[in-house]
Scaffold this active site. Structure first.
Site, short mmCIF file in Angstrom:
data_model
loop_
_atom_site.label_atom_id
_atom_site.label_comp_id
_atom_site.label_asym_id
_atom_site.label_seq_id
_atom_site.Cartn_x
_atom_site.Cartn_y
_atom_site.Cartn_z
N SER A 154 10.74 -7.33 0.87
CA SER A 154 10.85 -6.30 -0.17
C SER A 154 12.32 -6.04 -0.53
O SER A 154 13.00 -6.94 -1.01
CB SER A 154 10.13 -5.02 0.29
OG SER A 154 9.98 -4.11 -0.77
N ASP A 233 -0.66 -6.76 -3.66
CA ASP A 233 0.52 -5.92 -3.48
C ASP A 233 0.59 -4.92 -4.62
O ASP A 233 0.74 -5.29 -5.79
CB ASP A 233 1.76 -6.82 -3.47
CG ASP A 233 3.04 -6.10 -3.10
OD1 ASP A 233 3.18 -4.92 -3.43
OD2 ASP A 233 3.91 -6.75 -2.49
N HIS A 266 1.46 -5.35 0.56
CA HIS A 266 2.92 -5.35 0.73
C HIS A 266 3.37 -5.11 2.17
O HIS A 266 4.56 -5.10 2.44
CB HIS A 266 3.51 -4.27 -0.18
CG HIS A 266 4.99 -4.40 -0.43
ND1 HIS A 266 5.53 -5.42 -1.18
CD2 HIS A 266 6.04 -3.63 -0.02
CE1 HIS A 266 6.85 -5.27 -1.24
NE2 HIS A 266 7.18 -4.21 -0.54
#
Length: 288
Positions: A154, A233, A266
Site C-alpha cells: 500500500s 480491494d 487490501h
C-alpha cells in the site's frame, strides 16, 4: 555506519533464525527515537553476509505489523534472506496534530523527506531509510550491502517503487503489494503531498511511481518487477491505480508481472497469501 544508541527490545527464535525488535536514536535525519524489526536467517547467525530485503508497511502500521502478520520468516530462513521492517513514520515529535489523521502524520510518513513546516523538522523518512537505517543495519549485522531488495504494501508499496526509481543502483530487486501507484491522482497521495511538500504540484511528481517510471530512458529493472493486487480491494478504484504503473512500464519496456487476484482484499491475508512468491522473486535477483 553505526546505529546510534541501539537497544534490543525483544528477541524471538524463529525457523532457525531470530526475529528481533530494536529501538535507536536517529540523530542525522529524524532527531527522535525510531524503531525497526529485523529477521536474521540461520545463515546470517552463522556469519554469512546474506542479502537484505526491506519491507515497507502501509498506513497506520508499525515495525511490528508485517513482522507479525505477513508470515515471511519461514521461507526467508530457507532462502537465506534477512528482512528489515522499518516503522512508517516518526512518533512523539511534539508537533501539534501529528496523530489527528490516520492517513497523515503518525503512521503515514509516505517514505519521503518533508519540506513544509512543521513536518520538515522530523519527517525525513527517505533520507533516514537510505542514508542511515539500511546502511546501519548492513554494517551492524554483517549483511551484504551489495545485495539489497525492497518491497512494501500500500503506502509501503508506493515507497518501495519510488525509492527504487529515485535511487538507481541501490536496490537490485523490487516488488510491491497493492501499491499506491499514482499518488498525485489519489486522495491519500494528494493529502500527504500537500501537507509534506506544499502546494507546488511540480514537486509532487518525483514521488509518483507511475510518472517516475514513464520518465525512464530504459527499463530500470530488466529482470522484472512483481506487483500483486487484489480485485476485492476496496481502495483499488480510488486510491491505487495499478493500470497507471502498467502503462508506464509498457511505455519504457520495463518487464512487469502485475498479477490481479479475484477475491482478495487490501489486508494481510492477501499479503500472506503471496509473500512467498515475492521472497522467491527477490532471492533469485539477489542470488540468495
Amino acid at each position: 555506519m553505526a546505529l546510534e544508541r541501539l537497544e534490543l527490545i525483544s528477541e524471538h527464535g524463529c525457523f532457525g533464525g531470530v526475529q528481533r525488535f530494536y529501538k535507536h536514536f536517529n540523530v542525522n535525519q529524524i532527531g527522535l527515537p525510531m524503531r525497526f524489526a529485523l529477521f536474521l536467517p540461520p545463515q546470517a547467525l552463522a556469519g554469512q553476509p546474506v542479502p537484505l530485503l526491506t519491507y515497507l508497511a502501509g498506513l497506520t502500521c508499525t515495525e511490528e505489523t508485517a513482522a507479525m502478520k505477513a508470515g515471511a520468516q519461514r521461507l526467508a530462513a530457507q532462502l537465506g534472506l534477512a528482512l528489515l521492517f522499518p516503522d512508517t513514520s516518526p512518533r512523539n515529535s511534539g508537533i501539534d496534530g501529528e496523530d489527528h489523521h490516520w492517513d497523515f502524520g503518525v503512521g503515514a510518513g509516505f517514505y519521503l523527506d518533508a519540506t513544509e513546516h512543521p513536518w520538515a523538522g522530523h519527517w525525513q523518512m527517505e533520507s533516514y531509510l537510505l542514508q542511515d537505517l539500511i546502511p546501519g543495519v548492513v554494517s551492524e549485522f554483517g549483511l551484504d550491502g551489495q545485495r539489497l531488495g525492497i518491497t512494501g504494501h500500500s503506502m509501503g508499496g508506493h515507497g518501495a517503487l519510488t525509492l527504487a526509481l529515485r535511487h538507481p543502483g541501490m536496490f537490485r530487486s523490487l516488488s510491491a503489494f497493492a501499491p499506491i501507484c499514482a499518488p498525485t491522482r489519489c486522495p491519500w497521495g494528494r493529502k500527504a503531498f500537500l501537507g509534506y511538500l506544499g502546494q507546488d504540484e511540480t514537486a509532487w511528481t518525483s514521488h509518483d511511481a507511475s510518472l517516475l517510471m514513464a520518465g525512464q530512458s530504459s527499463a530500470p529493472y530488466p529482470g522484472g518487477i512483481l506487483v500483486d493486487q487484489g480485485l476485492a480491494d476496496k481502495f483499488l478504484a480510488e486510491q491505487l491505480y495499478p493500470e497507471a504503473l502498467e502503462a508506464a512500464c509498457a511505455q519504457v519496456g520495463q518487464p512487469l508481472a502485475l498479477r490481479r487476484h479475484a477475491g482478495y482484499d487490501h489486508g494481510y491475508y492477501f499479503v500472506a497469501s503471496f509473500i512467498d512468491d515475492h521472497l522467491r522473486h527477490h532471492a533469485q535477483a539477489l542470488g540468495a
